[in-house]
Design a protein around this motif. Structure first.
Motif, PDB file in Angstrom:
ATOM      1  N   LYS A 115       2.304  14.649  -8.620  1.00  0.00           N
ATOM      2  CA  LYS A 115       3.318  15.710  -8.702  1.00  0.00           C
ATOM      3  C   LYS A 115       3.575  16.072 -10.153  1.00  0.00           C
ATOM      4  CE  LYS A 115       6.309  15.315  -4.665  1.00  0.00           C
ATOM      5  NZ  LYS A 115       7.658  14.932  -4.206  1.00  0.00           N
TER       6      LYS A 115
ATOM      7  N   LYS B 166       0.829  -1.205   0.000  1.00  0.00           N
ATOM      8  CA  LYS B 166       0.000   0.000   0.000  1.00  0.00           C
ATOM      9  C   LYS B 166       0.866   1.259   0.000  1.00  0.00           C
ATOM     10  CE  LYS B 166      -4.166  -1.781   2.205  1.00  0.00           C
ATOM     11  NZ  LYS B 166      -5.032  -1.708   3.397  1.00  0.00           N
ATOM     12  N   SER B 167       1.949   1.232   0.744  1.00  0.00           N
ATOM     13  CA  SER B 167       2.852   2.379   0.799  1.00  0.00           C
ATOM     14  C   SER B 167       3.449   2.663  -0.577  1.00  0.00           C
ATOM     15  CB  SER B 167       3.954   2.130   1.822  1.00  0.00           C
ATOM     16  OG  SER B 167       4.869   3.184   1.824  1.00  0.00           O
ATOM     17  N   LYS B 168       3.870   1.604  -1.270  1.00  0.00           N
ATOM     18  CA  LYS B 168       4.437   1.776  -2.605  1.00  0.00           C
ATOM     19  C   LYS B 168       3.385   2.308  -3.581  1.00  0.00           C
ATOM     20  CE  LYS B 168       8.186  -1.555  -2.265  1.00  0.00           C
ATOM     21  NZ  LYS B 168       8.774  -2.799  -2.775  1.00  0.00           N
ATOM     22  N   GLU B 169       2.156   1.830  -3.445  1.00  0.00           N
ATOM     23  CA  GLU B 169       1.070   2.298  -4.306  1.00  0.00           C
ATOM     24  C   GLU B 169       0.789   3.782  -4.066  1.00  0.00           C
ATOM     25  OE1 GLU B 169      -3.602   1.259  -4.703  1.00  0.00           O
ATOM     26  OE2 GLU B 169      -2.239  -0.457  -4.538  1.00  0.00           O
ATOM     27  N   ILE B 170       0.794   4.183  -2.809  1.00  0.00           N
ATOM     28  CA  ILE B 170       0.585   5.590  -2.460  1.00  0.00           C
ATOM     29  C   ILE B 170       1.724   6.444  -3.000  1.00  0.00           C
ATOM     30  CG2 ILE B 170       0.525   7.223  -0.530  1.00  0.00           C
ATOM     31  CD1 ILE B 170      -1.030   5.025   1.042  1.00  0.00           C
ATOM     32  N   ASP B 171       2.956   5.949  -2.878  1.00  0.00           N
ATOM     33  CA  ASP B 171       4.114   6.681  -3.412  1.00  0.00           C
ATOM     34  C   ASP B 171       3.995   6.879  -4.919  1.00  0.00           C
ATOM     35  OD1 ASP B 171       5.199   6.867  -0.888  1.00  0.00           O
ATOM     36  OD2 ASP B 171       6.597   5.194  -1.148  1.00  0.00           O
ATOM     37  N   LYS B 172       3.511   5.842  -5.641  1.00  0.00           N
ATOM     38  CA  LYS B 172       3.309   5.973  -7.085  1.00  0.00           C
ATOM     39  C   LYS B 172       2.277   7.056  -7.389  1.00  0.00           C
ATOM     40  CE  LYS B 172       4.222   1.321  -8.822  1.00  0.00           C
ATOM     41  NZ  LYS B 172       3.584   0.139  -9.439  1.00  0.00           N
ATOM     42  N   CYS B 173       1.184   7.056  -6.632  1.00  0.00           N
ATOM     43  CA  CYS B 173       0.132   8.059  -6.838  1.00  0.00           C
ATOM     44  C   CYS B 173       0.660   9.469  -6.575  1.00  0.00           C
ATOM     45  CB  CYS B 173      -1.063   7.785  -5.929  1.00  0.00           C
ATOM     46  SG  CYS B 173      -2.056   6.379  -6.433  1.00  0.00           S
ATOM     47  N   ILE B 174       1.428   9.620  -5.530  1.00  0.00           N
ATOM     48  CA  ILE B 174       2.003  10.930  -5.200  1.00  0.00           C
ATOM     49  C   ILE B 174       2.923  11.398  -6.317  1.00  0.00           C
ATOM     50  CG2 ILE B 174       3.613  12.130  -3.652  1.00  0.00           C
ATOM     51  CD1 ILE B 174       2.377  10.469  -1.339  1.00  0.00           C
ATOM     52  N   HIS B 175       3.748  10.502  -6.826  1.00  0.00           N
ATOM     53  CA  HIS B 175       4.655  10.849  -7.917  1.00  0.00           C
ATOM     54  C   HIS B 175       3.872  11.246  -9.169  1.00  0.00           C
ATOM     55  CE1 HIS B 175       8.229  10.906 -10.381  1.00  0.00           C
ATOM     56  NE2 HIS B 175       7.649  10.062 -11.227  1.00  0.00           N
ATOM     57  N   ARG B 176       2.820  10.473  -9.499  1.00  0.00           N
ATOM     58  CA  ARG B 176       1.996  10.773 -10.669  1.00  0.00           C
ATOM     59  C   ARG B 176       1.299  12.130 -10.498  1.00  0.00           C
ATOM     60  NH1 ARG B 176      -0.713   6.087 -11.087  1.00  0.00           N
ATOM     61  NH2 ARG B 176      -2.227   6.783  -9.554  1.00  0.00           N
TER      62      ARG B 176
END
Length: 187
Positions: free
Chosen positions: A42, A30-40
């Motif tokens: 940004k 879930k953390s990695k998925e959230i990080d991907k969303c944040i990057h997208r």
């Protein structure tokens, strides 16, 4: 014998997914998925252009935004189209009322004296009650009721003469195209 084995923290540094419990693995996913969303997000925000449009009422701010939307290929959903339809109906009724009033104030005679009845009908239109139910817009049923009067008035030579003298009074610039367009008149 167990003294030479590395501790759990050392192993987890080299093999992060091997020593995780099922709950920890799910949290990591879930953390990695959230990080991907944040990057997208940004990336999206960096490309986003924000503008502030200032201007008096009826100066074309909304029209500009609608045109930009059309130019860049973003179609309007059905709800937006229905809202535009109600806005058009409202503008047509307001425009006809302005023309009937201006014809009288400019002392322009009716082309057909029987259109006085249609003019009275339009001037009796209660904008507050008719538009209160439609959130400031004229609903299709109400518009249909006034449509014969609108058509008769727009065809009247006196109203056309008043329209030709529109520089002498304030008429919303969006009214004329819709009065001329039979497709809108037929709803």
């Amino acid at each position: 014998m167990a003294d030479f084995l590395p501790s759990r923290s050392v192993l987890s540094a080299f093999f992060p997914n091997c020593l995780l419990t099922r709950g920890e693995a799910e949290q990591l996913r879930k953390s990695k998925e959230i990080d991907k969303c944040i990057h997208r997000d940004k990336t999206y925000v960096k490309r986003l252009v924000k503008i502030l449009l200032l201007g008096a009422g009826e100066s074309g701010k909304s029209t500009f935004l609608k045109q930009m939307r059309i130019i860049h290929g973003q179609d309007f959903d059905q709800k937006a189209k229905e809202e535009f339809r109600a806005t058009i109906f409202s503008n047509v009724i307001k425009g006809i009322r302005v023309l009937v009033d201006a014809r009288e104030k400019l002392h322009i005679p009716w082309g057909n004296t029987s259109n006085q009845r249609h003019g009275n009908t339009m001037m009796a239109f209660d904008t507050r009650s008719a538009m209160a139910h439609g959130h400031g817009m004229v609903e299709p049923k109400v518009f249909q009721h006034y449509l014969p009067s609108i058509k008769a008035l727009w065809a009247d030579q006196g109203i056309q003469n008043a329209y030709d003298r529109r520089r002498e009074f304030q008429l919303d610039f969006t009214t004329q195209p819709f009065l001329v367009c039979d497709a809108v008149m037929c709803c």
